[in-house]
Design an enzyme around this catalytic site. Structure first.
Site, short mmCIF file in Angstrom:
data_model
loop_
_atom_site.label_atom_id
_atom_site.label_comp_id
_atom_site.label_asym_id
_atom_site.label_seq_id
_atom_site.Cartn_x
_atom_site.Cartn_y
_atom_site.Cartn_z
N ARG A 178 0.82 -1.22 0.00
CA ARG A 178 0.00 0.00 0.00
C ARG A 178 0.85 1.26 0.00
NH1 ARG A 178 -1.99 -3.55 -0.99
NH2 ARG A 178 -3.86 -4.59 -0.26
N SER A 256 -10.67 0.03 2.92
CA SER A 256 -10.04 -0.28 4.21
C SER A 256 -9.49 1.00 4.80
CB SER A 256 -8.90 -1.27 4.01
OG SER A 256 -9.41 -2.45 3.42
N GLU A 363 -5.07 4.17 5.92
CA GLU A 363 -4.64 3.88 4.55
C GLU A 363 -4.90 5.04 3.58
OE1 GLU A 363 -5.56 -0.08 2.83
OE2 GLU A 363 -6.21 1.04 1.08
C1 LIG Z 1 -15.33 0.40 -1.48
C2 LIG Z 1 -13.82 0.54 -1.63
C3 LIG Z 1 -13.02 -0.58 -1.74
C4 LIG Z 1 -11.63 -0.46 -1.89
N1 LIG Z 1 -10.88 -1.58 -2.00
C5 LIG Z 1 -9.54 -1.49 -2.16
C6 LIG Z 1 -8.73 -2.66 -2.28
O1 LIG Z 1 -9.22 -3.78 -2.28
N2 LIG Z 1 -7.39 -2.52 -2.42
C7 LIG Z 1 -6.79 -1.27 -2.47
O2 LIG Z 1 -5.56 -1.20 -2.60
N3 LIG Z 1 -7.54 -0.14 -2.36
C8 LIG Z 1 -8.88 -0.22 -2.20
N4 LIG Z 1 -9.64 0.92 -2.07
C9 LIG Z 1 -8.97 2.23 -2.08
C10 LIG Z 1 -8.99 2.92 -3.47
O3 LIG Z 1 -10.01 2.41 -4.27
C11 LIG Z 1 -7.66 2.76 -4.19
O4 LIG Z 1 -6.61 3.30 -3.42
C12 LIG Z 1 -7.69 3.46 -5.56
O5 LIG Z 1 -6.52 3.17 -6.29
C13 LIG Z 1 -7.80 4.98 -5.45
O6 LIG Z 1 -8.04 5.46 -6.76
P1 LIG Z 1 -8.70 6.86 -7.00
O7 LIG Z 1 -8.61 7.15 -8.44
O8 LIG Z 1 -10.07 6.88 -6.41
O9 LIG Z 1 -7.71 7.81 -6.18
P2 LIG Z 1 -8.11 9.15 -5.41
O10 LIG Z 1 -8.88 8.82 -4.18
O11 LIG Z 1 -8.71 10.11 -6.35
O12 LIG Z 1 -6.64 9.65 -4.98
C14 LIG Z 1 -5.91 8.95 -4.00
C15 LIG Z 1 -4.50 9.54 -3.92
O13 LIG Z 1 -3.82 9.30 -5.13
C16 LIG Z 1 -3.47 10.52 -5.76
N5 LIG Z 1 -3.68 10.31 -7.19
C17 LIG Z 1 -4.83 9.92 -7.81
N6 LIG Z 1 -4.63 9.81 -9.11
C18 LIG Z 1 -3.33 10.14 -9.32
C19 LIG Z 1 -2.50 10.23 -10.47
N7 LIG Z 1 -2.98 9.94 -11.70
N8 LIG Z 1 -1.22 10.63 -10.32
C20 LIG Z 1 -0.72 10.92 -9.10
N9 LIG Z 1 -1.45 10.85 -7.98
C21 LIG Z 1 -2.74 10.47 -8.10
C22 LIG Z 1 -4.37 11.56 -5.15
O14 LIG Z 1 -3.79 12.86 -5.22
C23 LIG Z 1 -4.50 11.06 -3.74
O15 LIG Z 1 -3.35 11.43 -3.02
C24 LIG Z 1 -11.03 0.82 -1.92
C25 LIG Z 1 -11.85 1.96 -1.82
C26 LIG Z 1 -13.22 1.81 -1.68
C27 LIG Z 1 -14.08 3.06 -1.57
#
Ligand SMILES: Cc1cc2nc3c(=O)[nH]c(=O)nc-3n(C[C@H](O)[C@H](O)[C@H](O)COP(=O)(O)OP(=O)(O)OC[C@H]3O[C@@H](n4cnc5c(N)ncnc54)[C@H](O)[C@@H]3O)c2cc1C
Length: 373
Positions: A178, A256, A363
């Site tokens: 992570r 999580s 996380e």
């Molecule tokens: C219901 C649910 C289930 C989940 N299950 C999992 C799981 O099983 N495993 C897991 O690892 N995670 C899980 N997550 C967490 C999340 O989905 C992941 O971390 C996902 O990759 C975040 O993507 P996002 O585009 O929504 O990022 P955002 O929430 O939009 O951003 C998260 C971070 O990444 C940065 N960021 C986003 N895009 C970029 C980019 N292109 N370049 C640089 N920085 C960037 C943002 O600035 C921020 O700091 C879950 C979340 C939810 C709500």
């Protein structure tokens, strides 16, 4: 924060960029929490992202990059920053070579679904993870024994300090559990990712007990058709409220909320002794513990539950509750504010520390607010 009208005008002149000052982070995050930034800058091409972030950096203002908003905890109220939303979403899949490329704004689960439909294996265990393709390397997303780092070959980055758009090898991101060196640093924006998948239509070797059992695996590291694994993973995730569903408040979360703690062997033993004294031998002997780099990995969900925070905690009326289906997800029941979420997160973090002497670490990425603030 008062928007800088001249900056907004210049942003609006960039090709494939749209700017508004109305959007709140609550509109962009899966927790549906967070206040209003100075402006929201939507970029529909990688070049637009580079130009917009370059302009914002030159102006010396705070920048928050947002994909699907599924790993963000953002402060209530006015926010002293500009939000850049990634909307570039082209995906190319080469079934013959197994090479997949996805622009940062592509929906991650659609990348998985398209790859699996093309007969490619290796990322099926990551089915149903919300958010964008571009965010997957940021915290090296993982689930069911797999991580995106297992298959990631290169990423295209906008390096903010050097103002360069370049492809770099996945190894340069120092991917770990992570974590990558992009998380929290904001040093670069991921514009595109590249994955090398297997062309034989089979999954990665199954390493997660519950998934292997559900599929009827007979030996360690068995492989199954990727499409079959994807369906099973989605079924397991839905059962835990881990697939987004606007009608289901158990999915109004950031997934999580705490990472699984890695502790030394002595601490793991002490935790086990506390469980034995309170819950008896059967519970203590069944305590989840796995060898991990740096020590022993414990289950945050298991510790939270045994420290006195069951599913649905604290009660049906609370604006923020522990999910009714998964102890590790903190959920917005509809009328919550970020302050409510932080209060519950603090109560749980402190409760687990007082009970077991283990400090859980969140996380998601926190913006404008802190667990100890
Ligand atoms: C219901 C649910 C289930 C989940 N299950 C999992 C799981 O099983 N495993 C897991 O690892 N995670 C899980 N997550 C967490 C999340 O989905 C992941 O971390 C996902 O990759 C975040 O993507 P996002 O585009 O929504 O990022 P955002 O929430 O939009 O951003 C998260 C971070 O990444 C940065 N960021 C986003 N895009 C970029 C980019 N292109 N370049 C640089 N920085 C960037 C943002 O600035 C921020 O700091 C879950 C979340 C939810 C709500």
């Amino acid at each position: 924060m008062t928007p800088d009208n001249e900056l907004i005008r210049r942003l609006g002149e960039i090709d494939a960029v749209r700017v508004d000052t109305e959007t709140r982070l609550a509109d962009l995050t899966t927790l549906r929490l967070g206040g209003r930034p100075a402006a929201t800058v939507r970029c529909a091409s990688p070049e637009a992202v580079c130009a917009a972030v370059g302009l914002l950096d030159a102006a010396g203002v705070g920048v928050l990059v947002v994909g699907g908003g599924s790993n963000l905890v953002v402060a209530d109220g006015g926010l002293d920053l500009y939000v850049v939303v990634l909307e570039c979403d082209e995906v190319s899949v080469d079934a013959a070579s197994g090479l997949v490329r996805a622009q940062a704004g592509a929906v991650w689960d659609e990348v998985v679904a398209t790859s699996v439909a093309a007969g490619l294996g290796g990322i099926e265990c990551l089915s149903g993870i919300p958010g964008s393709a571009g965010a997957t390397p940021v915290q090296n997303v993982g689930a069911y024994g797999a991580e995106v780092g297992d298959r990631l070959t290169r990423v295209r980055l906008w390096d903010r300090a050097r103002r360069v758009d370049e492809w770099v090898p996945a190894a340069s991101l120092e991917l770990a559990y992570r974590w990558s060196n992009l998380k929290y640093s904001g040093r670069a924006v991921v514009l595109e990712i590249e994955l090398q998948l297997a062309c034989d239509g089979l999954s990665a070797p199954l390493r997660f007990g519950a998934l292997a059992r559900a599929l009827g695996a007979e030996h360690a590291d068995e492989r199954f058709p990727a499409a079959q694994v994807r369906e099973e993973v989605l079924k397991l995730r839905r059962g835990k409220g881990m697939v987004l569903d606007a009608a289901d408040h158990d999915t109004w979360s950031a997934g999580s909320f705490f990472t699984n703690p890695v502790v030394d062997a002595e601490t793991a033993g002490a935790v086990c002794d506390i469980v034995r004294a309170t819950y008896g031998d059967a519970e203590a002997d069944g305590m989840p513990r796995y060898a991990a780099p740096g020590g022993v990995k414990l289950s945050a969900a298991w510790l939270i539950e045994r420290a006195g925070f069951p599913r649905g905690y604290p009660d049906a009326e609370a604006p923020v509750r522990v999910s009714t289906r998964h102890t590790l997800a903190l959920t917005n029941r509809g009328g919550a504010r970020t302050a409510d979420l932080v209060g519950l997160a603090r109560e749980i973090r402190d409760g687990v520390r007082d009970y077991f002497g283990v400090t859980l670490v969140p996380e998601p990425v926190w913006v404008g607010v802190e667990l100890d603030g």
